[in-house]
Design an enzyme around this catalytic site. Structure first.
Site, mmCIF file in Angstrom:
data_model
loop_
_atom_site.group_PDB
_atom_site.id
_atom_site.type_symbol
_atom_site.label_atom_id
_atom_site.label_comp_id
_atom_site.label_asym_id
_atom_site.label_seq_id
_atom_site.Cartn_x
_atom_site.Cartn_y
_atom_site.Cartn_z
ATOM 1 N N GLU A 42 0.923 6.931 1.116
ATOM 2 C CA GLU A 42 0.244 6.474 -0.086
ATOM 3 C C GLU A 42 -0.675 7.610 -0.522
ATOM 4 O O GLU A 42 -1.467 8.111 0.293
ATOM 5 C CB GLU A 42 -0.578 5.219 0.232
ATOM 6 N N ARG A 269 1.388 3.726 16.629
ATOM 7 C CA ARG A 269 0.742 4.801 15.894
ATOM 8 C C ARG A 269 0.031 5.725 16.867
ATOM 9 O O ARG A 269 -0.328 5.321 17.973
ATOM 10 C CB ARG A 269 -0.202 4.257 14.838
ATOM 11 N N LYS A 279 -7.941 6.457 6.818
ATOM 12 C CA LYS A 279 -8.213 7.255 5.624
ATOM 13 C C LYS A 279 -9.508 6.821 4.957
ATOM 14 O O LYS A 279 -10.221 7.645 4.390
ATOM 15 C CB LYS A 279 -7.048 7.133 4.636
#
Ligand code: ATP
Ligand code: MG
Length: 565
Positions: A42, A269, A279
């Protein structure tokens, strides 16, 4: 520490679970021999080491099986996204050494198609326009054990839904007034199946589609359908999306897509100690000026690591070593640093630099003499060439390399003791001079000409020091970076992660170094002998070069941790 040893790399030849799946699919001709993966960032921030792991995995699998990888921007949330991020992400993927299938893809390219798909679901009675507020919806969701509340708008006619959905698209409603929801099951124990939202109204300007749209698809709605449109075969994402998979499947089922369906697979992850990877938190560090931008060398971003002097191949080797897991865990930051050292040890030219200088005068060396000593640029490189290092009467050595009153087993310089000056001579300290405060200002020594490096000599010493000739040395700025956080898991405590910011994560000092480094371009790495690896920073100018410390020569934190035990 979990360093790669023969033992734990031995099973390297065995396949990870994703490789097993792909090999099986190839055997059964599930996708006509095709492997197409995607990396779907994104564009709402810069890529970090976790993304790098995902990039290495997606591109790596495709490379291994003769497949391809799409770079797809998941640009469905216009208020947080920008072209600055799009450009930075492209640069980072390339820098890591990967090439996506052209052209770059954008979920926003599929807005029209996704709209048509949504209309298809409405016509099938599988989606409806709901007027509950976000608050009502979240209140009415229920819990995994108790059913959610049915929307009062759930049984609208197909015609009414079609009409309202079109009006939503045309911008006839305010933000939050209506959403399009899938009609699935408000009693499902999987909360993602409880009539999830597919579209919300946002009167926001999009960095690519401008003002064309005022309804935007949710991640769940956009993602799987984008995978299908592109013909993705293996859609790999992180573990938290495992619970979304039934929804991913439900959409494809209800769009009656039976051929060439993508499938979602999940892996754990990457989490790294002493690092935050959200983020949102990284953005906070940037916006609140805890660091100097996204590419601050202390940031775990790809651009920060690049500026810090990390290399793409070392990052790839690290990602490979970490492998793919099905359970979440935390990887030691020192493992990443280990791979950086390994590579720089092979590649980096050696230079002597003094960061905390004290003057050393060789009293029996002629006043105006200087010598050029031949030195291998990199002793680790069999093909290394030689450079010349200037030696003269007045030198700098590190202040820490001298002690007036040393403890036992101190092998560096002290009064009456002898050490070797690297590549040059053995010297003996005779006396020191001090200022009014008692600080040492000069160390006076005698050198022994017959001990010149390379000549046979019986004199043996225990310590070897680096040094620079004062009249030949160049002044440079050196930024000494350390870990950004003092706590191994800054995100996993009761406190705010920023409370663990390391106040000593950056120290700026003036260094004195060999003139060979002058004019070298940013990005070039050196080993400052005995100190660590350093890289030329883009802030360098003709007047002053700037170096960043990439990593120390040894894992100094391991020592601290050991001493604290
Ligand atoms: P954040 O939650 O911080 O916003 P994100 O996962 O939403 O990060 P995306 O831009 O959506 O960020 O991520 C793009 C891809 O990178 C996704 O496929 C995601 O699964 C993967 N990814 C993100 N973080 C990690 C990580 N720590 N380890 C492995 N893969 C990751
Ligand atoms: Mg995401």
């Amino acid at each position: 520490m979990d360093k790669p040893t023969k033992d734990n790399t031995e099973n390297k030849a065995s396949l990870n679970f994703l490789e097993q799946i792909i090999e099986n699919d190839l055997k059964t001709d599930k996708h006509q021999g095709k492997v197409l993966t995607r990396f779907p960032p994104e564009p709402n921030g810069y890529l970090h080491i976790g993304h790098a792991k995902s990039i290495c995995l997606n591109f790596g699998l495709a490379q291994k099986y003769n497949g391809k990888t799409n770079l797809r921007f998941d640009d469905t949330n216009p208020t947080k996204e920008s072209t600055e991020y799009v450009d930075a992400i492209k640069e980072d993927v390339k820098w890591l050494g990967f090439q996506w299938e052209e052209p770059v893809m954008y979920a926003s390219d599929y807005f029209e198609k996704l709209y048509e798909f949504a209309v298809y679901l409405i016509k099938k009675g599988k989606a409806f326009v709901c007027e509950m507020s976000a608050e009502e919806m979240s209140k009415g969701r229920g819990t995994p054990q108790t059913p959610g509340v049915l929307s009062p708008w759930r049984d609208r006619s197909v015609e009414e839904n079609l009409e309202l959905f079109e009006k939503m698209r045309k911008g006839e409603f305010k933000e939050g007034a209506k959403v399009l929801r899938a009609k699935i099951d408000m009693t499902s124990p999987n909360m993602h199946m409880r009539d999830p939202v597919m579209y919300r109204i946002m009167h926001a300007h999009h960095h690519r589609t401008g003002d064309k749209w005022c309804i935007y698809p949710t991640y769940d709605w956009a993602h799987g359908q984008s995978d299908y449109i592109e013909g993705i075969t293996h859609s790999i994402c992180t573990l938290e999306f495992e619970v979304h998979r039934p929804l991913y499947e439900w959409f494809l089922d209800n769009l009656d897509i039976t051929e060439d369906r993508p499938r979602q697979y999940e892996f754990a992850r990457l989490n790294l100690s002493y690092t935050v990877m959200s983020k949102r938190k990284l953005l906070q560090l940037v916006e609140e000026n805890h660091v100097n931008g996204w590419d601050d060398p202390r940031m775990p971003t790809v651009s920060g690591m690049r500026r810090r002097g990390y290399t793409p191949s070392a990052i790839r080797a690290f990602a490979d070593r970490v492998g793919v897991a099905k359970r979440n865990n935390v990887i030691e930051l020192s493992l990443l640093e280990y791979f950086i050292r390994e590579e720089l040890n092979k590649k980096a030219s050696r230079v002597m630099t003094v960061l905390n200088p004290v003057k050393l005068i060789i009293d029996n060396y002629p006043d105006n003499k200087s010598e050029q000593l031949p030195v291998k640029v990199n002793p680790e490189d069999p093909e290394s060439c030689y450079k010349m290092v200037a030696f003269s009467k007045e030198l700098y050595i590190e202040r820490e390399d001298f002690m007036e009153d040393p403890p036992k087993k101190y092998f560096r310089l002290s009064p009456g003791k002898e050490v070797r000056l690297k590549y040059a001579y053995i010297i003996r300290c005779d006396s020191v001079e001090k200022d009014d405060q008692g600080n040492i200002t000069e160390i006076h020594c005698t050198y022994f000409p017959e001990t010149k490096s390379g000549l046979p000599s019986d004199k043996k010493v225990k310590g070897t020091l680096h040094w620079v000739s004062i009249s030949h040395a160049e002044e440079v700025e050196v930024r000494l970076y350390d870990r950004l956080f003092t706590e191994p898991q800054p995100e996993n405590t009761e406190k705010d992660f920023k409370e663990f910011l390391n106040p000593d994560s950056l120290k700026v000092v003036t260094g004195y170094t060999e003139p060979v480094v002058i004019g070298v371009r940013p990005g070039k790495s050196f080993q400052f002998e005995r100190l660590g690896y350093f890289v030329v920073d883009p802030d360098s100018t003709d007047e002053k070069m700037v170096f960043n410390r990439t990593v120390t020569l040894r894992d100094s934190w391991a020592k601290i941790e050991k001493n604290n035990q």
